[in-house]
Write an enzyme that holds these catalytic residues in place. Structure first.
Site, short mmCIF file in Angstrom:
data_model
loop_
_atom_site.label_atom_id
_atom_site.label_comp_id
_atom_site.label_asym_id
_atom_site.label_seq_id
_atom_site.Cartn_x
_atom_site.Cartn_y
_atom_site.Cartn_z
N GLY A 12 4.61 -9.16 0.44
CA GLY A 12 3.81 -10.30 0.01
C GLY A 12 2.42 -9.84 -0.38
O GLY A 12 1.95 -8.80 0.10
N GLN A 27 -6.47 -10.82 -1.99
CA GLN A 27 -6.32 -9.39 -1.70
C GLN A 27 -6.53 -8.51 -2.93
O GLN A 27 -6.65 -7.30 -2.80
CB GLN A 27 -4.93 -9.11 -1.12
CG GLN A 27 -4.74 -9.68 0.28
CD GLN A 27 -3.39 -9.28 0.83
OE1 GLN A 27 -2.38 -9.88 0.48
NE2 GLN A 27 -3.37 -8.25 1.66
N CYS A 29 -0.50 -5.50 7.08
CA CYS A 29 -1.21 -6.17 5.98
C CYS A 29 -1.71 -5.09 5.03
O CYS A 29 -2.25 -4.08 5.48
CB CYS A 29 -2.37 -6.99 6.52
SG CYS A 29 -3.24 -7.90 5.21
N LEU A 30 -1.53 -5.31 3.74
CA LEU A 30 -1.94 -4.31 2.75
C LEU A 30 -3.45 -4.12 2.72
O LEU A 30 -3.93 -3.12 2.20
CB LEU A 30 -1.44 -4.72 1.35
CG LEU A 30 0.08 -4.76 1.20
CD1 LEU A 30 0.46 -5.37 -0.14
CD2 LEU A 30 0.69 -3.37 1.36
N HIS A 47 1.86 -15.86 6.61
CA HIS A 47 0.86 -14.79 6.53
C HIS A 47 0.07 -14.91 5.22
O HIS A 47 -1.15 -14.85 5.20
CB HIS A 47 1.59 -13.44 6.61
CG HIS A 47 0.73 -12.22 6.45
ND1 HIS A 47 0.60 -11.25 7.42
CD2 HIS A 47 -0.02 -11.78 5.41
CE1 HIS A 47 -0.20 -10.29 7.00
NE2 HIS A 47 -0.59 -10.59 5.77
N GLU A 48 0.80 -15.11 4.11
CA GLU A 48 0.14 -15.17 2.80
C GLU A 48 -0.67 -16.45 2.65
O GLU A 48 -1.77 -16.44 2.08
CB GLU A 48 1.16 -15.05 1.67
CG GLU A 48 1.99 -13.76 1.67
CD GLU A 48 1.17 -12.50 1.75
OE1 GLU A 48 0.00 -12.49 1.29
OE2 GLU A 48 1.66 -11.49 2.31
N HIS A 86 -3.98 -16.03 4.11
CA HIS A 86 -4.92 -15.29 3.26
C HIS A 86 -5.70 -16.25 2.35
O HIS A 86 -6.87 -16.01 2.06
CB HIS A 86 -4.18 -14.28 2.37
CG HIS A 86 -3.96 -12.94 3.01
ND1 HIS A 86 -4.99 -12.15 3.47
CD2 HIS A 86 -2.83 -12.22 3.23
CE1 HIS A 86 -4.50 -11.02 3.97
NE2 HIS A 86 -3.18 -11.03 3.84
NI NI Z 1 -1.89 -9.54 4.46
#
Ligand code: NI
Length: 181
Positions: free
Chosen positions: A48, A53, A99-100, A141-142, A145
């Protein structure tokens, strides 16, 4: 075009993202942005990616969701514009999330086991979906963000934040692993 991923410390990750005007979705500029997000997600190996991000504070994310009840059909990446979690189960589950924006860490997060989500798709069409387990976790999660909330904010204690390098060794015998998002 692969976009740079905002890393922990960048203020954009803490901002509340703004809604996308529906008429903007079909524009070449926005479609190109979705293509760029997809390329960036594919290259990252995550499941995701939210627009903040990639330094774009709009309410858009991509997430891997099931396209069929059959386990033989792999999940597909869906575009969620202006998403809203419309329902969440009382039943919660805990799992480790990456998480990226801070791939060095894993965080144990409690989330609803099942959710309903309403959103506009890549063509601006209203859609809804019911998800459970990992895909439900990924969209929660997304969606976080988009509100400037990180897994770190959801950790129940500092013991629920570990280095990814230790995750492999300390927790290798559990089934709690989740890929980055
Ligand atoms: Ni993340």
């Amino acid at each position: 075009m692969i976009l740079p991923i905002a890393q922990l410390g960048q203020p954009v990750l803490w901002q509340k993202a703004v809604e996308v005007p529906r008429e903007e979705i079909a524009t070449p500029g926005f479609q190109q942005f979705l293509t760029d997000m997809r390329e960036t997600l594919d290259e990252s190996g995550g499941v995701g990616l939210a627009a903040p991000q990639v330094f774009d504070s709009r309410r858009v994310f991509l997430a891997a969701v099931p396209v069929s009840d059959s386990v033989e059909v792999p999940p597909a990446i869906e575009v969620f514009v202006n998403p809203r979690i419309s329902a969440a189960s009382e039943e919660k589950a805990r799992s480790w999330e990456g998480c990226l924006s801070f791939p060095e860490l894993m965080v144990l997060v409690e989330r609803a086991k099942e959710v309903g989500i309403e959103y506009l798709d890549r063509h601006g069409q209203p859609r809804s979906m019911k998800l459970r387990d990992l895909p439900a976790r990924v969209v929660q999660h997304e969606a976080d963000h988009l509100d400037g909330i990180l897994t770190l904010d959801r950790a129940l204690s500092s013991r629920h934040i570990i280095k990814a390098s230790e995750y492999a060794t300390v927790l290798k015998n559990t089934s709690l692993g989740e890929p980055g998002a």
